[in-house]
Design a protein around this motif. Sequence first.
Motif, short mmCIF file in Angstrom:
data_model
loop_
_atom_site.label_atom_id
_atom_site.label_comp_id
_atom_site.label_asym_id
_atom_site.label_seq_id
_atom_site.Cartn_x
_atom_site.Cartn_y
_atom_site.Cartn_z
N GLN A 97 0.83 -1.22 0.00
CA GLN A 97 0.00 0.00 0.00
C GLN A 97 0.86 1.26 0.00
O GLN A 97 2.05 1.22 0.28
N CYS A 140 -6.66 2.03 -0.60
CA CYS A 140 -6.99 1.03 0.42
C CYS A 140 -8.20 0.23 -0.04
O CYS A 140 -8.17 -1.01 -0.04
N THR A 171 -8.58 -7.99 -3.23
CA THR A 171 -8.38 -9.21 -2.43
C THR A 171 -9.68 -10.02 -2.40
O THR A 171 -9.65 -11.26 -2.44
N LYS A 182 -1.58 -11.30 0.90
CA LYS A 182 -1.07 -10.54 2.05
C LYS A 182 -1.08 -9.06 1.68
O LYS A 182 -0.69 -8.70 0.55
N VAL A 183 -1.51 -8.22 2.60
CA VAL A 183 -1.53 -6.77 2.34
C VAL A 183 -0.60 -6.10 3.33
O VAL A 183 -0.77 -6.25 4.55
N TYR A 205 0.65 -2.61 4.82
CA TYR A 205 0.03 -1.28 4.88
C TYR A 205 0.61 -0.43 6.00
O TYR A 205 1.27 -0.95 6.92
N ILE A 221 -5.06 1.18 7.35
CA ILE A 221 -6.13 1.00 6.37
C ILE A 221 -7.17 2.09 6.60
O ILE A 221 -7.65 2.26 7.73
N TYR A 249 -13.89 -4.37 4.41
CA TYR A 249 -12.59 -4.65 5.03
C TYR A 249 -12.68 -5.91 5.90
O TYR A 249 -11.83 -6.80 5.84
N LYS A 281 -10.87 -9.58 5.52
CA LYS A 281 -10.11 -10.24 6.60
C LYS A 281 -10.67 -11.65 6.86
O LYS A 281 -9.91 -12.60 7.02
N TYR A 288 -3.45 -9.16 6.75
CA TYR A 288 -3.08 -7.74 6.75
C TYR A 288 -1.91 -7.55 7.71
O TYR A 288 -2.02 -7.85 8.90
N ARG A 323 0.90 -4.84 9.23
CA ARG A 323 1.18 -3.40 9.32
C ARG A 323 2.68 -3.14 9.18
O ARG A 323 3.44 -3.34 10.13
#
Lengths: 44, 617
Positions: free
Chosen positions: B188, B207, B214, B227-228, B230, B233, B244, B248, B254, B256
Amino acid sequence: MAETGTFKCLRCGHEYEDKYTPKVPQERSCPKCGSNSVRRIGPK
Amino acid sequence: MMDVGRHPRIKLMAYSEIEHVSGFIGNFHVKVRKKARYVDESECTACNDCVKDCPVIVPDEYQQGLSSRKAIYIQLPQAVPSAYLIDMENCLGNNPIACGKCLDACEKKCIDFDMQDEIVNLEIGTIIVSTGMDVYDPTEMDEFGYRSFENVITSMEFERLICASGPTEGHFVRPTDHKLPKKIAFIQCVGSRSEKLGRNYCSNICCMNTIKDTLLLADHYPEVESKVFYIDIRAFGKGFEDLYMRSKESGVNYIRGIPGDVWEDPETKSLNLSVEDTTNGKVRIHEADMVVLSVGVEPRKDMKPLQQLLTLSSNADGFLLESHPKLKPVDSPTRGIFYAGCVESPKDVKDSVTQASAAASRASIILNAGKVTIEAITAVMDPDKCNFCGVCSRVCPYHAIEPADKKSGTYPNIIQAACAGCGTCAAECTMDAISMRHFTDAQMISQIDSILERNPMEKVVAFACNWCSYAGGDLAGTCRVQYPTNIQLIRTMCSGRVDEKFVIHAFKKGAPIVLVSGCHFSDCHYISAVQWTQRRVEKLWNRLERLGIRPERLQLEWISAAEGQRFGRVMRAIEEMRQKVTEEEVKETIEILKKEEEKERAKKVKREAALQPAAAV
């Protein structure tokens, strides 16, 4: 064409060098006190 | 788009460019270059016969270069009008005709190699600017290996790969082996929220675009692991949080943290990402078959010429500045011009449609009324005082002053409907031939006199622009920010209205310090008027120094309406400066300025005397 000049802050008196383009006004702030009363006082 | 194309009262001019715009609200004159398509769009049925025979193959821009097109092509499947055009840079058939296969293939004979660009002049009442946006090119971000590794793609390229009308007809495959990737990593904020790149703004849409991607993958290919990576979000819209959560719940991981490095396994062409998970501080290496860079939105690269044509201003990020962020969010600073979509700021489809509806509504109100009500704060000209110098029309940010012509004796004409009332022309006019309604010289001078009538040594005269600095003062007040009460504000619509003579008059009347304050350059409500303020203050600093007056006594500050705290800080600092100015210095300044005034008066008398015999002859 950008040139380098000396600038002086008219609030805190700090002098520094920075780039400027002649005849193109640009927002400036003193790196020391953040004032916008910054005057170009001469070339490098 | 089809509805627009068919609407009897909408004239759609695709493949055209605006060359010149003049006039003002209700009376814009627009010159449009309708580029030659070399195909008669009214006859073309998009049968595709010409394409089959065209031998030229070039990368298809619409498909992000992932597939090719011919030299005769249709820009996108949903294009309106649905007609072909020839890309003359790549076509072999023009001057001299070396190919001409499309000519032979077209049964309807709608191909014309002699077609020329057409200039169309339009009389327009209002204009809506909706030129869209560009996406960030992540080539410069070496850490992600875009351009170095084939399996690192952008979100736009992903969009084409997964789309049914895309180069793979919606079959999602990896560029290197054309097989379905098993592990996908989305990164992201690529080209957004980065001070290093000078792109501090959030691109707003990335986002939710990734969350949507996804979910698409989870629906179509449940075996693919996503996998994100970020920073945070931002799922702020209606129903966005639900999406969102659904993403998930569908198993998307996700994490961070943004990868610091991406490298490729030369054999498998898979990728490794080194990431610090900021929730636990641990650095881990993640494997992925494919990396999708969620690239940010940026203003169109050809924005500047359009901005100049329409006399619009942009903010620090390069998006066009609205007239007022809360009260006039779809109006441009130039009356009769409105915004829709990402030209004003990054936004999603829903927000773009909302803004477009608002802009259409604002425009039609004006068109239906047939007249426009403007604020009475405009410039007026006294022709008797004008010396035809032309400064007023040069400095007007709105091109609202038709220039003077000494030869024909034509005085500058101020178009009242186009004048926004910044007052720059009045401040720049050395002959005092222009006056601002409600902010006349006499009104300004009497305000200065009133401030400095008693105890001038204790006062600071501060000129503050209506939209930013004055509003910043208001905010300081409502936030209970303390600032010295002896700093007395004179409100002007724009700092551009602050004439040299106002500053000099304040010093003559014993002001120890004068402050000129306005909007930041990127916030100026009068396009470029603030730049003239800076020029004028710089000129004044030189003049004061020449006269032996400390330039420091004239201060310049840019304070926005949101900078209440800064307003307080600046005012306190200026009060400290005022306390250092001595009574002797102020007296000396008054003497110097009086002498200068006398000299100027003597010069004027001499000049007029020299003109007398010539006049008599």
